[in-house]
Design a protein around this motif. Structure first.
Motif, PDB file in Angstrom:
ATOM      1  N   GLU A  60       1.257   2.365   4.540  1.00  0.00           N
ATOM      2  CA  GLU A  60       0.978   3.415   5.524  1.00  0.00           C
ATOM      3  C   GLU A  60      -0.458   3.281   5.985  1.00  0.00           C
ATOM      4  OE1 GLU A  60       0.877   8.289   5.844  1.00  0.00           O
ATOM      5  OE2 GLU A  60       2.025   7.343   4.237  1.00  0.00           O
ATOM      6  N   ILE A  61      -0.633   3.343   7.284  1.00  0.00           N
ATOM      7  CA  ILE A  61      -1.979   3.270   7.852  1.00  0.00           C
ATOM      8  C   ILE A  61      -2.508   4.682   8.026  1.00  0.00           C
ATOM      9  CG2 ILE A  61      -3.320   2.648   9.901  1.00  0.00           C
ATOM     10  CD1 ILE A  61      -1.340   0.341  10.343  1.00  0.00           C
ATOM     11  N   ILE A  62      -3.714   4.902   7.535  1.00  0.00           N
ATOM     12  CA  ILE A  62      -4.431   6.151   7.769  1.00  0.00           C
ATOM     13  C   ILE A  62      -5.457   5.822   8.845  1.00  0.00           C
ATOM     14  CG2 ILE A  62      -5.827   7.989   6.760  1.00  0.00           C
ATOM     15  CD1 ILE A  62      -3.015   7.770   5.511  1.00  0.00           C
ATOM     16  N   ASP A  63      -5.271   6.390  10.037  1.00  0.00           N
ATOM     17  CA  ASP A  63      -6.079   6.046  11.210  1.00  0.00           C
ATOM     18  C   ASP A  63      -7.564   5.893  10.904  1.00  0.00           C
ATOM     19  OD1 ASP A  63      -3.800   6.109  12.757  1.00  0.00           O
ATOM     20  OD2 ASP A  63      -4.208   8.069  13.640  1.00  0.00           O
ATOM     21  N   GLY A  64      -8.101   4.730  11.263  1.00  0.00           N
ATOM     22  CA  GLY A  64      -9.530   4.490  11.172  1.00  0.00           C
ATOM     23  C   GLY A  64     -10.122   4.567   9.777  1.00  0.00           C
ATOM     24  N   THR A  65      -9.272   4.584   8.736  1.00  0.00           N
ATOM     25  CA  THR A  65      -9.780   4.857   7.398  1.00  0.00           C
ATOM     26  C   THR A  65      -9.317   3.869   6.338  1.00  0.00           C
ATOM     27  OG1 THR A  65      -9.811   7.203   7.939  1.00  0.00           O
ATOM     28  CG2 THR A  65      -9.927   6.644   5.612  1.00  0.00           C
ATOM     29  N   THR A  71       3.788   1.069  -4.378  1.00  0.00           N
ATOM     30  CA  THR A  71       4.439   0.061  -5.210  1.00  0.00           C
ATOM     31  C   THR A  71       5.438   0.728  -6.148  1.00  0.00           C
ATOM     32  OG1 THR A  71       2.749   0.157  -6.941  1.00  0.00           O
ATOM     33  CG2 THR A  71       2.391  -1.424  -5.161  1.00  0.00           C
ATOM     34  N   GLY A  72       6.155  -0.104  -6.888  1.00  0.00           N
ATOM     35  CA  GLY A  72       7.090   0.413  -7.870  1.00  0.00           C
ATOM     36  C   GLY A  72       6.370   1.332  -8.852  1.00  0.00           C
ATOM     37  N   GLY A  73       7.123   2.226  -9.448  1.00  0.00           N
ATOM     38  CA  GLY A  73       6.518   3.162 -10.392  1.00  0.00           C
ATOM     39  C   GLY A  73       5.752   4.260  -9.693  1.00  0.00           C
ATOM     40  N   ASN A  74       5.952   4.388  -8.378  1.00  0.00           N
ATOM     41  CA  ASN A  74       5.305   5.440  -7.591  1.00  0.00           C
ATOM     42  C   ASN A  74       3.775   5.380  -7.659  1.00  0.00           C
ATOM     43  OD1 ASN A  74       5.586   7.454  -5.715  1.00  0.00           O
ATOM     44  ND2 ASN A  74       5.676   9.085  -7.225  1.00  0.00           N
ATOM     45  N   ARG A  75       3.244   4.178  -7.781  1.00  0.00           N
ATOM     46  CA  ARG A  75       1.794   3.984  -7.797  1.00  0.00           C
ATOM     47  C   ARG A  75       1.343   3.690  -6.360  1.00  0.00           C
ATOM     48  NH1 ARG A  75      -1.863   1.795 -12.167  1.00  0.00           N
ATOM     49  NH2 ARG A  75      -0.080   2.497 -13.342  1.00  0.00           N
ATOM     50  N   LEU A  76       0.193   4.208  -5.993  1.00  0.00           N
ATOM     51  CA  LEU A  76      -0.388   3.956  -4.679  1.00  0.00           C
ATOM     52  C   LEU A  76      -1.649   3.117  -4.848  1.00  0.00           C
ATOM     53  CD1 LEU A  76      -0.165   7.520  -3.072  1.00  0.00           C
ATOM     54  CD2 LEU A  76       1.486   5.660  -2.919  1.00  0.00           C
ATOM     55  N   TYR A  77      -1.831   2.151  -3.952  1.00  0.00           N
ATOM     56  CA  TYR A  77      -3.067   1.375  -3.913  1.00  0.00           C
ATOM     57  C   TYR A  77      -3.715   1.642  -2.566  1.00  0.00           C
ATOM     58  CZ  TYR A  77      -1.787  -1.268  -8.061  1.00  0.00           C
ATOM     59  OH  TYR A  77      -1.471  -1.634  -9.345  1.00  0.00           O
ATOM     60  N   VAL A  78      -4.945   2.098  -2.595  1.00  0.00           N
ATOM     61  CA  VAL A  78      -5.676   2.404  -1.366  1.00  0.00           C
ATOM     62  C   VAL A  78      -6.680   1.290  -1.102  1.00  0.00           C
ATOM     63  CG1 VAL A  78      -7.244   4.031  -0.228  1.00  0.00           C
ATOM     64  CG2 VAL A  78      -5.396   4.878  -1.697  1.00  0.00           C
TER      65      VAL A  78
END
Length: 138
Positions: A60-65, A71-78
């Motif tokens: 998911e793109i967060i505009d300008g940010t 990923t699997g396991g409901n982990r988010l990588y920013v």
């Protein structure tokens, strides 16, 4: 006289619509607020240089940010790109070419407009910060 009445009625209608549109724009969350909402209830881990491509379920793109990779396991990588972040647009498609099975901080991601399919720019990735829900004690 009838023309004047219709003109006055039109102006009255428009004058009520403009504040409503402005209020809607004002209520729209900023990119940082959108990111904070996505990360609510999660704890940041140590940044990593690469993530496995096979583990990425969506992005998911967060505009300008930033770009958020789920990923699997409901982990988010920013990933807050070190270059070109201001070009990130929610309506763009991320196009990545890698030479390994991982997406790494040295990779470049091209941005392509979803509608016109023209390239709109690129970003230089940085380290990926993992966010996970804290483990609950049982």
């Amino acid at each position: 006289m009838r023309t004047f009445s219709l003109l006055f009625a039109g102006v009255a209608i428009l004058s009520t619509a403009v504040p409503a549109a402005a209020a809607t724009r004002a209520a729209r969350p900023t990119p940082e607020q959108r990111l904070a909402k996505l990360l609510a209830g999660r704890v940041a881990g140590e940044p990593v240089h690469c993530i496995s491509l096979r583990d990425i379920r969506s992005s998911e793109i967060i505009d300008g940010t930033a770009i958020v990779y789920r990923t699997g396991g409901n982990r988010l990588y920013v990933n807050r790109p070190r270059g070109g972040a201001q070009q990130l647009d929610y309506d763009d498609v991320l196009v990545t070419r890698t030479s390994t099975s991982q997406l790494c901080s040295i990779d470049i991601v091209r941005l392509v407009d979803r509608t016109s399919r023209f390239e709109t720019g690129f970003v230089s990735l940085d380290d990926f910060v993992p966010y996970a829900r804290p483990a609950t004690g049982r």
